[in-house]
Design an enzyme around this catalytic site. Structure first.
Site, PDB file in Angstrom:
ATOM      1  N   HIS A  84      -2.457   7.424   7.293  1.00 48.27           N
ATOM      2  CA  HIS A  84      -1.463   8.309   6.662  1.00 48.27           C
ATOM      3  C   HIS A  84      -2.111   9.629   6.221  1.00 48.27           C
ATOM      4  O   HIS A  84      -1.488  10.692   6.287  1.00 48.27           O
ATOM      5  CB  HIS A  84      -0.844   7.640   5.432  1.00 48.27           C
ATOM      6  CG  HIS A  84       0.305   6.715   5.719  1.00 48.27           C
ATOM      7  ND1 HIS A  84       1.459   7.131   6.333  1.00 48.27           N
ATOM      8  CD2 HIS A  84       0.475   5.391   5.461  1.00 48.27           C
ATOM      9  CE1 HIS A  84       2.296   6.097   6.438  1.00 48.27           C
ATOM     10  NE2 HIS A  84       1.718   5.029   5.930  1.00 48.27           N
ATOM     11  N   GLN A 103       3.179   9.905   1.339  1.00 45.75           N
ATOM     12  CA  GLN A 103       4.473   9.212   1.482  1.00 45.75           C
ATOM     13  C   GLN A 103       5.455   9.581   0.375  1.00 45.75           C
ATOM     14  O   GLN A 103       6.657   9.359   0.516  1.00 45.75           O
ATOM     15  CB  GLN A 103       4.268   7.684   1.523  1.00 45.75           C
ATOM     16  CG  GLN A 103       3.562   7.226   2.795  1.00 45.75           C
ATOM     17  CD  GLN A 103       3.371   5.731   2.821  1.00 45.75           C
ATOM     18  OE1 GLN A 103       2.424   5.203   2.254  1.00 45.75           O
ATOM     19  NE2 GLN A 103       4.273   5.013   3.477  1.00 45.75           N
ATOM     20  N   HIS A 127      -4.489   1.350   7.851  1.00 42.96           N
ATOM     21  CA  HIS A 127      -3.120   1.877   7.942  1.00 42.96           C
ATOM     22  C   HIS A 127      -2.940   3.039   6.958  1.00 42.96           C
ATOM     23  O   HIS A 127      -2.382   4.085   7.301  1.00 42.96           O
ATOM     24  CB  HIS A 127      -2.142   0.730   7.636  1.00 42.96           C
ATOM     25  CG  HIS A 127      -0.703   1.120   7.504  1.00 42.96           C
ATOM     26  ND1 HIS A 127       0.277   0.670   8.366  1.00 42.96           N
ATOM     27  CD2 HIS A 127      -0.045   1.890   6.594  1.00 42.96           C
ATOM     28  CE1 HIS A 127       1.456   1.173   8.000  1.00 42.96           C
ATOM     29  NE2 HIS A 127       1.288   1.910   6.918  1.00 42.96           N
ATOM     30  N   GLU A 128      -3.451   2.858   5.740  1.00 39.43           N
ATOM     31  CA  GLU A 128      -3.282   3.891   4.699  1.00 39.43           C
ATOM     32  C   GLU A 128      -4.109   5.141   5.018  1.00 39.43           C
ATOM     33  O   GLU A 128      -3.640   6.261   4.830  1.00 39.43           O
ATOM     34  CB  GLU A 128      -3.673   3.344   3.322  1.00 39.43           C
ATOM     35  CG  GLU A 128      -2.896   2.129   2.849  1.00 39.43           C
ATOM     36  CD  GLU A 128      -1.393   2.310   2.908  1.00 39.43           C
ATOM     37  OE1 GLU A 128      -0.913   3.454   2.897  1.00 39.43           O
ATOM     38  OE2 GLU A 128      -0.691   1.294   2.991  1.00 39.43           O
ATOM     39  N   GLY A 160       0.839  -1.196   0.000  1.00 41.01           N
ATOM     40  CA  GLY A 160       0.000   0.000   0.000  1.00 41.01           C
ATOM     41  C   GLY A 160       0.870   1.240   0.000  1.00 41.01           C
ATOM     42  O   GLY A 160       2.039   1.184   0.389  1.00 41.01           O
ATOM     43  N   CYS A 208       5.865  -0.304   7.678  1.00 46.70           N
ATOM     44  CA  CYS A 208       5.516   0.881   6.902  1.00 46.70           C
ATOM     45  C   CYS A 208       6.727   1.321   6.098  1.00 46.70           C
ATOM     46  O   CYS A 208       7.839   1.370   6.640  1.00 46.70           O
ATOM     47  CB  CYS A 208       5.064   2.011   7.836  1.00 46.70           C
ATOM     48  SG  CYS A 208       4.596   3.517   6.952  1.00 46.70           S
ATOM     49  N   LEU A 209       6.510   1.631   4.843  1.00 46.42           N
ATOM     50  CA  LEU A 209       7.622   2.064   3.989  1.00 46.42           C
ATOM     51  C   LEU A 209       8.228   3.368   4.494  1.00 46.42           C
ATOM     52  O   LEU A 209       9.379   3.665   4.209  1.00 46.42           O
ATOM     53  CB  LEU A 209       7.138   2.228   2.541  1.00 46.42           C
ATOM     54  CG  LEU A 209       6.677   0.921   1.872  1.00 46.42           C
ATOM     55  CD1 LEU A 209       6.020   1.210   0.533  1.00 46.42           C
ATOM     56  CD2 LEU A 209       7.837  -0.047   1.705  1.00 46.42           C
TER      57      LEU A 209
HETATM   58  O1  GNR Z   1       3.968  -2.686   2.649  1.00 48.80           O
HETATM   59  C1  GNR Z   1       3.301  -2.552   3.674  1.00 48.80           C
HETATM   60  N1  GNR Z   1       2.963  -3.648   4.405  1.00 48.80           N
HETATM   61  C2  GNR Z   1       2.077  -3.605   5.460  1.00 48.80           C
HETATM   62  C3  GNR Z   1       2.012  -4.716   6.286  1.00 48.80           C
HETATM   63  C4  GNR Z   1       1.139  -4.746   7.354  1.00 48.80           C
HETATM   64  C5  GNR Z   1       0.309  -3.671   7.582  1.00 48.80           C
HETATM   65  C6  GNR Z   1       0.351  -2.559   6.770  1.00 48.80           C
HETATM   66  C7  GNR Z   1       1.231  -2.535   5.712  1.00 48.80           C
HETATM   67  S1  GNR Z   1       1.285  -1.139   4.678  1.00 48.80           S
HETATM   68  C8  GNR Z   1       2.927  -1.192   4.128  1.00 48.80           C
HETATM   69  C9  GNR Z   1       3.155  -0.142   3.062  1.00 48.80           C
HETATM   70  C10 GNR Z   1       2.959   1.232   3.669  1.00 48.80           C
HETATM   71  O2  GNR Z   1       3.719   1.755   4.416  1.00 48.80           O
HETATM   72  N2  GNR Z   1       1.850   1.842   3.379  1.00 48.80           N
HETATM   73  O3  GNR Z   1       1.565   3.033   3.912  1.00 48.80           O
HETATM   74 NI    NI Z   2       2.625   3.083   5.805  1.00 52.34          NI
END
Ligand code: GNR
Ligand code: NI
Length: 172
Positions: free
Chosen positions: A140, A51, A136-137, A46, A94-95
């Site tokens: 952000h 980001q 999660h997204e 995601g 999270c990236l």
């Molecule tokens: O790549 C991602 N893997 C992930 C694994 C578990 C819960 C959420 C994520 S999102 C993350 C990519 C990211 O940072 N998206 O904002």
């Molecule tokens: Ni993230």
């Protein structure tokens, strides 16, 4: 299509609240294409526009994990509806918080109202990894990172590590 640089914590941009998109046009679709390239290259499942430094309420996702069968999802102005009162825990990464992982508790299922790649209104019922990832997204878009749910101590340890790591590199 282009791979962009992903911002990492600590970075003030990541704490901004992203702005709603007024119309899904060619500029937004170009951004979604670039976001998807960036996400696949990372690799991640995601990515929110903030980001890569763009404060628009746009998310791309692909939880298929199969390189040969891509299943990209595009969300513009997503809103969470009907959060399940039951929670589930998932090991998140999270990236923008590289190499850090933690179990986070979130509603087990949810519904998301959003506009798709063509600006058409859609509703998605999400469960499992899809539900975790979309929440999660959407965090952000509000300037929230998964580390904000950890204890002050754990969070500050992670930020300290990332700051140290950053000071040894030139990237912002
Ligand atoms: O790549 C991602 N893997 C992930 C694994 C578990 C819960 C959420 C994520 S999102 C993350 C990519 C990211 O940072 N998206 O904002
Ligand atoms: Ni993230």
């Amino acid at each position: 299509m282009a791979v962009k640089q992903i911002l990492t914590e600590p970075n003030k941009f990541l704490r901004q609240i992203s702005k709603p998109v007024e119309k899904v046009g060619d500029e937004e679709r170009k951004l979604m294409d670039d976001m998807l390239d960036t996400m696949y290259a990372a690799p991640g499942i995601g990515l929110a526009a903030i980001q890569i430094g763009i404060p628009k309420r746009i998310i791309v996702m692909d939880i298929s994990r199969d390189e040969n069968k891509k299943e990209p999802l595009y969300f513009v102005n997503p809103v969470i509806k009907n959060k399940n009162e039951n929670k589930s825990r998932y090991e998140e990464g999270c990236l923008s918080v590289p190499d850090q992982f933690a179990e986070i508790e979130r509603p087990k299922t949810c519904e998301v109202e959003y506009l798709d790649y063509y600006g058409k209104k859609q509703i998605l019922k999400a469960e499992g990894l899809l539900a975790t990832c979309i929440q999660h997204e959407i965090d952000h878009l509000e300037g929230i990172l998964f580390i904000d749910y950890l204890s002050k101590l754990k969070k500050s340890m992670i930020i300290k590590k990332l700051s140290k790591f950053k000071s040894k590199r030139i990237i912002v």
